[in-house]
Scaffold this active site. Structure first.
Site, PDB file in Angstrom:
ATOM      1  N   HIS A 211       0.868  -1.176   0.000  1.00  0.00           N
ATOM      2  CA  HIS A 211       0.000   0.000   0.000  1.00  0.00           C
ATOM      3  C   HIS A 211       0.906   1.228   0.000  1.00  0.00           C
ATOM      4  O   HIS A 211       1.645   1.457   0.957  1.00  0.00           O
ATOM      5  CB  HIS A 211      -0.905  -0.006   1.234  1.00  0.00           C
ATOM      6  CG  HIS A 211      -1.715   1.255   1.369  1.00  0.00           C
ATOM      7  ND1 HIS A 211      -3.074   1.289   1.209  1.00  0.00           N
ATOM      8  CD2 HIS A 211      -1.335   2.526   1.638  1.00  0.00           C
ATOM      9  CE1 HIS A 211      -3.495   2.536   1.365  1.00  0.00           C
ATOM     10  NE2 HIS A 211      -2.460   3.309   1.638  1.00  0.00           N
ATOM     11  N   GLU A 278      -4.286   7.082  -2.737  1.00  0.00           N
ATOM     12  CA  GLU A 278      -3.824   5.743  -2.352  1.00  0.00           C
ATOM     13  C   GLU A 278      -3.685   4.832  -3.571  1.00  0.00           C
ATOM     14  O   GLU A 278      -4.553   4.821  -4.444  1.00  0.00           O
ATOM     15  CB  GLU A 278      -4.807   5.100  -1.368  1.00  0.00           C
ATOM     16  CG  GLU A 278      -4.891   5.840  -0.044  1.00  0.00           C
ATOM     17  CD  GLU A 278      -5.680   5.075   1.021  1.00  0.00           C
ATOM     18  OE1 GLU A 278      -5.438   5.312   2.208  1.00  0.00           O
ATOM     19  OE2 GLU A 278      -6.541   4.232   0.662  1.00  0.00           O
ATOM     20  N   GLU A 292      -8.058   4.835  -4.093  1.00  0.00           N
ATOM     21  CA  GLU A 292      -9.034   5.831  -3.666  1.00  0.00           C
ATOM     22  C   GLU A 292      -8.288   7.090  -3.270  1.00  0.00           C
ATOM     23  O   GLU A 292      -7.055   7.091  -3.135  1.00  0.00           O
ATOM     24  CB  GLU A 292      -9.861   5.323  -2.467  1.00  0.00           C
ATOM     25  CG  GLU A 292      -9.019   5.069  -1.223  1.00  0.00           C
ATOM     26  CD  GLU A 292      -9.856   4.943   0.053  1.00  0.00           C
ATOM     27  OE1 GLU A 292     -11.000   5.402   0.078  1.00  0.00           O
ATOM     28  OE2 GLU A 292      -9.318   4.401   1.027  1.00  0.00           O
ATOM     29  N   ASN A 294      -8.323  10.017  -0.226  1.00  0.00           N
ATOM     30  CA  ASN A 294      -8.875  10.455   1.050  1.00  0.00           C
ATOM     31  C   ASN A 294      -8.767  11.974   1.123  1.00  0.00           C
ATOM     32  O   ASN A 294      -7.675  12.533   1.059  1.00  0.00           O
ATOM     33  CB  ASN A 294      -8.127   9.800   2.210  1.00  0.00           C
ATOM     34  CG  ASN A 294      -8.370   8.300   2.245  1.00  0.00           C
ATOM     35  OD1 ASN A 294      -9.492   7.837   1.994  1.00  0.00           O
ATOM     36  ND2 ASN A 294      -7.343   7.520   2.511  1.00  0.00           N
ATOM     37  N   ARG A 296      -8.892  14.393   3.244  1.00  0.00           N
ATOM     38  CA  ARG A 296      -8.782  14.851   4.632  1.00  0.00           C
ATOM     39  C   ARG A 296      -7.353  14.642   5.105  1.00  0.00           C
ATOM     40  O   ARG A 296      -6.543  14.051   4.400  1.00  0.00           O
ATOM     41  CB  ARG A 296      -9.715  14.005   5.499  1.00  0.00           C
ATOM     42  CG  ARG A 296      -9.403  12.511   5.325  1.00  0.00           C
ATOM     43  CD  ARG A 296     -10.153  11.641   6.294  1.00  0.00           C
ATOM     44  NE  ARG A 296     -10.149  10.254   5.915  1.00  0.00           N
ATOM     45  CZ  ARG A 296      -9.193   9.376   6.199  1.00  0.00           C
ATOM     46  NH1 ARG A 296      -8.099   9.757   6.857  1.00  0.00           N
ATOM     47  NH2 ARG A 296      -9.297   8.121   5.823  1.00  0.00           N
TER      48      ARG A 296
HETATM   49  P1  ADP Z   1      -6.220   6.665   7.321  1.00  0.00           P
HETATM   50  O1  ADP Z   1      -6.776   6.424   5.965  1.00  0.00           O
HETATM   51  O2  ADP Z   1      -6.039   8.075   7.707  1.00  0.00           O
HETATM   52  O3  ADP Z   1      -5.062   5.784   7.620  1.00  0.00           O
HETATM   53  P2  ADP Z   1      -8.167   5.034   8.559  1.00  0.00           P
HETATM   54  O4  ADP Z   1      -8.566   4.340   7.314  1.00  0.00           O
HETATM   55  O5  ADP Z   1      -7.538   4.255   9.637  1.00  0.00           O
HETATM   56  O6  ADP Z   1      -7.301   6.285   8.294  1.00  0.00           O
HETATM   57  O7  ADP Z   1      -9.424   5.798   9.106  1.00  0.00           O
HETATM   58  C1  ADP Z   1      -9.318   7.009   9.815  1.00  0.00           C
HETATM   59  C2  ADP Z   1     -10.314   7.058  10.896  1.00  0.00           C
HETATM   60  O8  ADP Z   1     -11.603   7.121  10.376  1.00  0.00           O
HETATM   61  C3  ADP Z   1     -10.274   5.883  11.820  1.00  0.00           C
HETATM   62  O9  ADP Z   1     -10.559   6.366  13.088  1.00  0.00           O
HETATM   63  C4  ADP Z   1     -11.382   5.000  11.291  1.00  0.00           C
HETATM   64  O10 ADP Z   1     -11.946   4.231  12.328  1.00  0.00           O
HETATM   65  C5  ADP Z   1     -12.352   6.024  10.788  1.00  0.00           C
HETATM   66  N1  ADP Z   1     -13.087   5.656   9.596  1.00  0.00           N
HETATM   67  C6  ADP Z   1     -12.581   5.364   8.387  1.00  0.00           C
HETATM   68  N2  ADP Z   1     -13.560   5.140   7.520  1.00  0.00           N
HETATM   69  C7  ADP Z   1     -14.709   5.302   8.182  1.00  0.00           C
HETATM   70  C8  ADP Z   1     -16.087   5.221   7.826  1.00  0.00           C
HETATM   71  N3  ADP Z   1     -16.477   4.947   6.596  1.00  0.00           N
HETATM   72  N4  ADP Z   1     -17.014   5.454   8.773  1.00  0.00           N
HETATM   73  C9  ADP Z   1     -16.629   5.758  10.005  1.00  0.00           C
HETATM   74  N5  ADP Z   1     -15.356   5.859  10.399  1.00  0.00           N
HETATM   75  C10 ADP Z   1     -14.413   5.631   9.507  1.00  0.00           C
HETATM   76  P1  ADP Z   2     -10.557   1.648   2.628  1.00  0.00           P
HETATM   77  O1  ADP Z   2     -11.479   2.723   2.199  1.00  0.00           O
HETATM   78  O2  ADP Z   2     -11.185   0.678   3.522  1.00  0.00           O
HETATM   79  O3  ADP Z   2      -9.255   2.221   3.091  1.00  0.00           O
HETATM   80  P2  ADP Z   2      -9.087   0.739   0.262  1.00  0.00           P
HETATM   81  O4  ADP Z   2      -9.634   0.613  -1.121  1.00  0.00           O
HETATM   82  O5  ADP Z   2      -8.142   1.849   0.510  1.00  0.00           O
HETATM   83  O6  ADP Z   2     -10.278   0.813   1.289  1.00  0.00           O
HETATM   84  O7  ADP Z   2      -8.407  -0.643   0.662  1.00  0.00           O
HETATM   85  C1  ADP Z   2      -7.926  -0.906   1.951  1.00  0.00           C
HETATM   86  C2  ADP Z   2      -6.778  -1.897   1.887  1.00  0.00           C
HETATM   87  O8  ADP Z   2      -7.191  -3.125   1.282  1.00  0.00           O
HETATM   88  C3  ADP Z   2      -5.611  -1.443   1.027  1.00  0.00           C
HETATM   89  O9  ADP Z   2      -4.685  -0.698   1.777  1.00  0.00           O
HETATM   90  C4  ADP Z   2      -4.999  -2.764   0.575  1.00  0.00           C
HETATM   91  O10 ADP Z   2      -4.189  -3.320   1.574  1.00  0.00           O
HETATM   92  C5  ADP Z   2      -6.196  -3.655   0.438  1.00  0.00           C
HETATM   93  N1  ADP Z   2      -6.681  -3.696  -0.959  1.00  0.00           N
HETATM   94  C6  ADP Z   2      -7.628  -2.923  -1.485  1.00  0.00           C
HETATM   95  N2  ADP Z   2      -7.841  -3.217  -2.788  1.00  0.00           N
HETATM   96  C7  ADP Z   2      -6.979  -4.208  -3.089  1.00  0.00           C
HETATM   97  C8  ADP Z   2      -6.713  -4.986  -4.275  1.00  0.00           C
HETATM   98  N3  ADP Z   2      -7.383  -4.778  -5.403  1.00  0.00           N
HETATM   99  N4  ADP Z   2      -5.756  -5.941  -4.196  1.00  0.00           N
HETATM  100  C9  ADP Z   2      -5.090  -6.173  -3.060  1.00  0.00           C
HETATM  101  N5  ADP Z   2      -5.308  -5.491  -1.910  1.00  0.00           N
HETATM  102  C10 ADP Z   2      -6.241  -4.533  -1.915  1.00  0.00           C
HETATM  103 MG    MG Z   3      -7.927   3.317   1.942  1.00  0.00          MG
END
Ligand code: ADP
Ligand code: ADP
Ligand code: MG
Length: 456
Positions: A211, A278, A292, A294, A296
């Site tokens: 990632h 990402e 995706e 983010n 923020r």
């Molecule tokens: P980052 O992408 O900054 O590493 P995370 O994916 O860990 O962060 O999410 C950031 C924060 O937002 C965490 O506290 C997580 O629990 C919360 N979070 C992420 N996605 C959602 C969502 N769809 N609904 C509610 N809380 C979320």
């Molecule tokens: P979220 O909104 O929950 O952060 P992401 O699309 O960023 O969702 O995916 C979260 C994690 O899942 C990524 O950091 C990666 O480790 C894994 N992941 C997502 N899509 C793929 C993929 N197509 N192949 C392998 N791993 C994936």
């Molecule tokens: Mg993500």
């Protein structure tokens, strides 16, 4: 910067990020009003802010997710701007719109940019328009028959993903055609429960994936810069545990093509503020694919701050006040290596089950190249209502080896009693030769590290 960008800022969040925002405001000479729920009335953020305003009961849906209560509190306390932090309402365009309709500057992108990136399918379309390649996959899944046809085209293994997803939820791995139907049903159910939206799509599953994400900053004067990448491959259940900057294990070509793609994408949606694009990086082919964006500040932003010397939260605030970026792309120089461990109140031996409760003893490490972002301290009651992040331990070293050594020493010195923590787990990971030598992908913690522990 002789003057303050704002007189008073409202903090629409809690925990360590509320503290982080208050400190950035202090540095800029800005007063702060922090939102608190009933459970957070005596929080560190409440003590550090100029003022705290209770916005509702402990339940997040009635407080930190209550847009009207937050905007009322911000207006009633004379704030000019709102910082949403991460999680909660930070990526809801309706919240940024509500702020702006009420004359409050939203410290983040416009509602239109948030919408362009808001749900993942929309983001993929936006990326496509900016010529940023996605993981081979499908559009919205509308029926089992269509899913089967798409799956044949994409090939197995593949992932069902929730378009509204976040925090690693709503994803299901499908290894073969006979798993498809069940995975689709359970992904849709989880997405519906977590996000109130069961829209799914499919992506090819990258087996050996890193990632990698690019930090960008954009002002309202047409300047867009990137601050290099973070490697967040140390994950469990698709959630980040450890993040590093820079990544020691990607090709220079991939690094620069991701950075350029991120800047292109930001320009394409007239982005403003801090954002993260990402990617999933396929170790086998060294190809990077868009996942995706983010819209923020992210949890792991400190590792970028440690290697660039740039205060990302202060920049966010200045950008929202209409100021131009204080530096250009050519002024960004990365120095050394930084690592962050997310210290959670979780019991590793019981499947990382959250363990809220009273912190009886707390002694956090200090020293050169060591930073701890936290809202916790001795006697703090970790409430059961929110996520389990206690602290982020961040270190900096001249190189990756030095950063690893410093992190191990800092983890060994970090003592917490009263609640379970992931400190010892992190120490074990940082001591593992796979980690030291970079043999880590997004499945390594579960399939190698934890599997070995259970066996032994
Ligand atoms: P980052 O992408 O900054 O590493 P995370 O994916 O860990 O962060 O999410 C950031 C924060 O937002 C965490 O506290 C997580 O629990 C919360 N979070 C992420 N996605 C959602 C969502 N769809 N609904 C509610 N809380 C979320
Ligand atoms: P979220 O909104 O929950 O952060 P992401 O699309 O960023 O969702 O995916 C979260 C994690 O899942 C990524 O950091 C990666 O480790 C894994 N992941 C997502 N899509 C793929 C993929 N197509 N192949 C392998 N791993 C994936
Ligand atoms: Mg993500």
């Amino acid at each position: 910067m002789g003057h303050s960008p704002f007189k008073r800022v409202f903090v629409a969040n809690r925990g360590e990020i509320a503290v982080r925002i208050i400190r950035a405001c202090d540095k800029l000479g800005i007063e702060t009003v922090t939102a608190v729920s009933d459970a957070d009335r005596h929080s560190m953020a409440a003590r550090l802010a100029t003022r705290a305003v209770c916005v509702g009961p402990a339940s997040a849906s009635l407080s930190y997710l209550n847009a009207n209560a937050l905007v009322q509190a911000a207006m009633g306390s004379g704030c000019e701007a709102v910082h949403p932090g991460y999680g909660f309402l930070s990526e809801r365009s309706a919240f940024s719109r509500l702020c702006e309709e009420n004359g409050l500057a939203f410290i983040g992108p416009s509602p239109e940019s948030i919408d362009a990136m808001g749900d993942k399918l929309m983001a993929i379309r936006t990326a496509d328009a900016a010529d940023v390649p996605r993981v081979p996959g499908s559009d919205r899944v509308t029926s089992l028959e269509q899913a089967r046809a798409d799956a044949e085209r994409i090939g197995y293994p593949l992932l069902f993903k929730a378009s509204a997803g976040g925090g690693g939820r709503g994803m299901r791995l499908v290894r073969s055609a006979n798993e498809l139907e069940q995975a689709m049903i359970s992904a849709a159910a989880e997405a519906q429960a977590a996000f109130g939206d069961n829209t799914l799509y499919m992506e090819k599953y990258i087996e050996r994936a890193r990632h990698i994400e690019i930090q960008i900053l954009a002002d309202t004067h047409g300047n867009v810069v990137h601050l290099g990448e973070r490697d967040c491959s140390t994950q469990r259940r698709h959630q980040k545990l450890i993040e590093e900057a820079p990544s020691a294990f990607i090709s220079p070509e991939a690094r620069s093509s991701m950075a350029q793609a991120a800047v292109r994408l930001a320009r394409c949606v007239a982005y403003r503020g801090a954002g993260t694009v990402e990617f999933v990086y396929d170790e086998a082919t060294q190809e990077a694919y868009f996942l995706e964006m983010n819209t923020r500040i992210q949890v792991e932003h400190p590792v970028t701050e440690m290697v660039t010397g740039i205060d990302l939260v202060a920049e966010q605030i200045c950008i929202a006040a209409g100021e131009p970026l204080s530096f250009r792309q050519e002024d960004v120089h990365l120095k050394g290596h930084s690592i962050e461990c997310r210290i959670n109140a979780e019991d590793v031996e019981r499947n990382f089950m959250p363990g809220p409760g009273r912190i009886q003893f707390w002694d956090a490490p200090q020293g050169e190249g060591v930073r701890v972002d936290t809202h916790c301290g001795p006697g703090y009651l970790v409430p059961p209502y929110y996520d389990s992040l206690l602290a982020k331990l961040i270190v900096h070293g001249e190189n990756r080896g030095e950063a690893i050594d410093r992190m191990r020493e800092s983890l060994a010195a970090f003592r917490v009693e009263g609640v379970p923590t992931t400190i010892a787990f992190h120490h074990d990971v940082l001591s593992d030769s796979d980690f030291a030598e970079g043999r880590v992908n997004t499945r390594w913690v579960e399939e190698s590290f934890l599997a070995r522990r259970q066996a032994g």
